[in-house]
Write an enzyme that holds these catalytic residues in place. Structure first.
Site, PDB file in Angstrom:
ATOM      1  N   ASP A 178       0.848  -1.195   0.000  1.00 40.54           N
ATOM      2  CA  ASP A 178       0.000   0.000   0.000  1.00 40.54           C
ATOM      3  C   ASP A 178       0.881   1.241   0.000  1.00 40.54           C
ATOM      4  O   ASP A 178       1.996   1.210  -0.545  1.00 40.54           O
ATOM      5  CB  ASP A 178      -0.920  -0.032   1.227  1.00 40.54           C
ATOM      6  CG  ASP A 178      -2.278   0.594   0.966  1.00 40.54           C
ATOM      7  OD1 ASP A 178      -2.331   1.826   0.770  1.00 40.54           O
ATOM      8  OD2 ASP A 178      -3.285  -0.142   0.953  1.00 40.54           O
ATOM      9  N   HIS A 214      -3.839   6.195   3.247  1.00 38.33           N
ATOM     10  CA  HIS A 214      -4.549   4.984   2.824  1.00 38.33           C
ATOM     11  C   HIS A 214      -4.001   3.729   3.492  1.00 38.33           C
ATOM     12  O   HIS A 214      -4.745   2.923   4.054  1.00 38.33           O
ATOM     13  CB  HIS A 214      -4.439   4.884   1.305  1.00 38.33           C
ATOM     14  CG  HIS A 214      -5.288   3.840   0.669  1.00 38.33           C
ATOM     15  ND1 HIS A 214      -4.902   2.515   0.572  1.00 38.33           N
ATOM     16  CD2 HIS A 214      -6.494   3.918   0.064  1.00 38.33           C
ATOM     17  CE1 HIS A 214      -5.840   1.830  -0.065  1.00 38.33           C
ATOM     18  NE2 HIS A 214      -6.817   2.653  -0.393  1.00 38.33           N
ATOM     19  N   ASN A 306     -13.148   0.456  -7.640  1.00 40.51           N
ATOM     20  CA  ASN A 306     -14.196   1.434  -7.319  1.00 40.51           C
ATOM     21  C   ASN A 306     -14.759   2.114  -8.563  1.00 40.51           C
ATOM     22  O   ASN A 306     -15.087   3.292  -8.535  1.00 40.51           O
ATOM     23  CB  ASN A 306     -13.646   2.519  -6.381  1.00 40.51           C
ATOM     24  CG  ASN A 306     -13.166   1.965  -5.062  1.00 40.51           C
ATOM     25  OD1 ASN A 306     -13.541   0.866  -4.662  1.00 40.51           O
ATOM     26  ND2 ASN A 306     -12.330   2.720  -4.368  1.00 40.51           N
ATOM     27  N   SER A 376     -11.149  -0.742  -1.196  1.00 42.00           N
ATOM     28  CA  SER A 376      -9.887  -0.784  -0.441  1.00 42.00           C
ATOM     29  C   SER A 376     -10.142  -1.052   1.027  1.00 42.00           C
ATOM     30  O   SER A 376      -9.316  -1.650   1.721  1.00 42.00           O
ATOM     31  CB  SER A 376      -9.142   0.550  -0.577  1.00 42.00           C
ATOM     32  OG  SER A 376      -8.461   0.634  -1.795  1.00 42.00           O
TER      33      SER A 376
END
Length: 547
Positions: A178, A214, A306, A376
Site C-alpha cells: 500500500d 490509505h 471502485n 480498499s
C-alpha cells in the site's frame, strides 16, 4: 566358573563407576492408556422406533418473543406408557407434534388450545406447560476501545462472536502492499515486522500521505491494537508483530514492475497472506508475480475496484487472487463497487453516509483516526479474517488443490442478491464466526523434537502466541524444528514454513533454506523443565531439497 566370576566383577566395577560419575542417566519411561469411545447406533431402523409429527416447526411472533412463550400453545408431558392418543378426542385441542421414546418411558405432545384446563385430570397426563422459547446464548467479545461503537462493520461480519474463538497469532505474517503505514501510530505500535519502501528503495515504509493515509487506514482494519482503551479495534487485535508494511505508492500511483517486486518481497520475507487494496490494468509482470506467490502457497486478497464496472481490474481479477467487493451499512452493494465474473466475496466498504473508521494520519493532526470508503476498505476485512483462520491452523490447499481458506470463506458467506454466486455479491458477505467454526482439515504450525539423526520423537502444536510445551522426552540429545505443512503432503517442500532452533538466517535477503544441519544440538542430562534461551525463527521454504 572362572569366567563367570570375572564377568560379575567387571559388572560390579561398571556399576560403581556409573554411580561415581553423573553421566550414566537412565531415560525415564512413560506409559499411557488408549482406547476408543463411539456413539451407540442401534441396528434397528430409527424411523420405526419412535413417532414424530413430520414438518412441525414453531412460528414465533414478536409478541411471543417478548413474553417468552408462544400464545395458545402448550406442551403436554405423558406418564410412562401413555401417548397422544389419550388427548386426541378432546374438543378444541389440536395436536401439532408428538414424540415417544424408544422404550415408551418418555412421551409428549405439542398442542394448540384456548383452554389448557380441558387436558388436566386426564389419566396419563403428567404435566401441562406453555410452549416456552429458548434462545441461543452467543458469547460476544466487545473491545473497550472508545471508538469501537463507531465500527458498525464488525458486528455485520460477526466479529464480536468470532473474537471469542481467535484474536490473531504471532505465527501468521501478513504483508500490506500500500502507501506504507504510520509506524509510530499509538494504535499500531508493536505490530510491525521490518518492511520496505520500493518507491525510495529504503527500509522506511512510513506512510506520509497528508490527506488519505490509505495504507495506515487499511493496516488498522487488519491489526489495530485492540482492547487497549485507545482508539479503534482491529480484526486481529494487534497483539503481535505480524504486519510487513510494503510501500509502493506516493501520490496514489505506482507501476506494474514496482507492484510485482512488492509481491516477490512479501513472499520471500515469510508473508503467507498479502493484502492489496489497489487496482489497475492487466500486466504480464504482475501476473507472473501473482503466479509466483501462488506457487509458494501465499493467499492473496485484493480490492475489486471502485469504478462501478463489470470490466476486470487487477490483481483482483487474476484467478489466484480473492476479489473483494464492498457493501454499505445496510448490506447493499456499494454504488462504486466493481462487479462481474471475477468477484469472489463482499465485505464492509462503507458509503458516503456510513464510512469505515480506522487509524489515520494528517499533516495538521498527526496520528489520528479517519473515515474512508471503498473496496480498499473491504479487502482488509477479508485479510483479517484469513489471518484468524490461518492462526487456527487452516492453511494451504485441500486434496483437490483448492485453497482451504478460500473454500471456508465461500462456504460460510452470507448469501446476498440472487441465490448462490452472483456477479454483484460473489458468494456473499464474509461471516467470521461461521468461518471459524467450519469443519475443515487443519495444518497448524508444529513443534517437532528430533533425534540428532532427524527422527521425529515428539510433536505438538504451537500456541497462538508462539509458545509451545512438549513433555515426555526420553532422549538426552535432541534438535528442534518448527514446520507448517501448507500442502498437506507430509513433506517439507516449497510453500511450507520451516525453522530450526539455533538457525537465525542472518545475512539471507531473498530466500532461506535451513536444514537439520543448521539446528543446534541440545543436551539434557537431568530430568526437569528446560526453557530455550532464544526464540525459533521460521522462514518460507522456496525450493524442495535437503531437508
Amino acid at each position: 566358573m572362572q569366567l563367570r566370576k570375572v564377568f560379575a566383577l567387571l559388572t560390579a566395577l561398571f556399576i560403581v563407576l556409573c554411580f561415581s560419575l553423573t553421566g550414566c542417566i537412565k531415560p525415564e519411561v512413560y506409559y499411557s492408556l488408549s482406547g476408543q469411545v463411539i456413539p451407540y447406533f442401534p441396528e434397528t431402523s430409527v424411523l420405526g422406533s419412535f413417532q414424530r409429527t413430520a414438518a412441525y416447526f414453531p412460528m414465533f411472533s414478536s409478541k411471543d418473543i417478548e413474553q417468552g412463550f408462544i400464545s395458545n400453545q402448550f406442551v403436554v408431558l405423558f406418564d410412562r406408557g401413555f401417548d397422544s392418543g389419550i388427548i386426541s378426542g378432546v374438543s378444541g385441542v389440536e395436536i401439532l407434534d408428538h414424540f415417544i421414546s424408544r422404550d415408551g418411558s418418555f412421551g409428549y405432545a405439542v398442542v394448540k388450545t384456548n383452554d389448557p384446563s380441558s387436558l388436566s385430570g386426564i389419566e396419563g397426563v403428567k404435566s401441562i406447560e406453555p410452549e416456552r422459547i429458548f434462545t441461543l446464548q452467543s458469547e460476544e467479545s466487545v473491545p473497550n476501545d472508545p471508538l469501537y461503537s463507531g465500527q458498525w462493520n464488525y458486528p455485520m461480519i460477526q466479529m464480536p462472536q468470532a473474537w471469542t474463538i481467535a484474536k490473531g497469532s504471532s505465527t501468521v505474517v501478513v504483508a500490506v502492499i500500500d502507501s506504507g503505514a504510520r509506524l509510530d501510530h499509538p494504535d499500531l505500535e508493536g505490530i510491525f515486522l521490518p518492511g520496505y519502501d520500493l518507491i525510495n528503495d529504503d527500509d522506511d515504509p512510513t506512510d506520509y500521505d497528508p490527506v488519505k493515509s490509505h495504507g495506515t487506514h487499511v493496516t488498522g482494519t487488519i491489526a489495530a491494537k485492540t482492547n487497549n482503551s485507545l482508539g479503534v479495534s482491529g480484526m486481529t487485535w494487534g497483539e503481535h508483530c505480524t504486519i510487513i508494511p510494503i510501500k509502493i505508492f506516493e501520490a496514489e500511483k505506482t507501476t506494474p514492475d514496482i507492484l510485482a517486486s512488492s509481491i516477490i518481497f512479501a513472499v520471500e520475507h515469510g508473508a503467507k497472506i498479502i493484502n492489496m487494496s489497489l487496482a489497475g490494468p492487466d500486466s504480464p509482470v504482475v501476473a507472473a508475480a501473482v503466479q509466483y506467490a501462488s506457487e509458494n502457497e501465499v493467499l492473496m486478497i485484493a480490492a475489486s475496484g471502485n469504478h462501478y464496472s463489470s470490466s476486470p481490474y487487477y490483481p483482483a481479477s487474476y484467478e489466484e487472487v480473492l476479489s473483494v467487493g464492498a457493501v454499505d451499512n445496510t448490506m447493499q452493494r456499494a454504488s462504486y463497487s466493481n462487479y462481474g465474473v471475477y468477484l469472489d466475496l463482499v465485505a464492509p466498504g462503507g458509503s458516503s453516509s456510513a464510512q469505515i473508521l480506522s487509524t489515520g494520519y494528517s499533516t495538521d493532526e498527526g496520528n489520528t483516526y479517519s473515515y474512508m470508503q471503498g473496496t480498499s476498505m473491504a479487502a482488509p476485512h477479508v485479510t483479517g479474517l484469513a489471518a484468524l483462520l490461518m492462526a487456527q491452523g487452516y492453511a494451504g490447499r485441500d486434496s483437490s488443490g483448492e485453497e482451504i481458506i478460500r473454500k471456508i470463506l465461500r462456504e460460510t458467506a452470507l448469501d446476498l442478491g440472487e441465490p448462490g454466486w452472483d456477479q454483484y455479491y460473489g458468494y456473499g458477505l464474509i461471516q467470521a464466526f461461521d468461518a471459524l467454526n467450519f469443519n475443515e482439515e487443519r495444518r497448524p504450525l508444529l513443534i517437532q523434537i528430533l533425534s540428532t539423526s532427524g527422527q521425529v520423537l515428539k510433536e505438538a502444536e504451537v500456541e497462538g502466541n508462539g509458545s509451545f510445551y512438549v513433555n515426555g522426552l526420553t532422549e538426552n540429545h535432541i534438535k528442534i524444528r518448527i514446520w507448517r505443512d501448507f500442502n498437506g503432503n507430509k513433506e517439507i517442500d516449497k510453500g511450507d514454513l520451516l525453522g530450526y532452533y539455533g538457525f537465525s538466517g542472518s545475512g539471507a535477503t531473498t530466500a532461506w533454506h535451513p536444514t537439520i544441519d543448521n539446528a543446534e544440538t541440545l543436551s539434557f542430562f537431568s530430568s526437569g523443565h528446560n526453557e530455550l534461551e532464544t526464540p525459533i525463527q521460521f522462514f518460507p521454504v522456496n525450493e524442495s531439497s535437503g531437508y
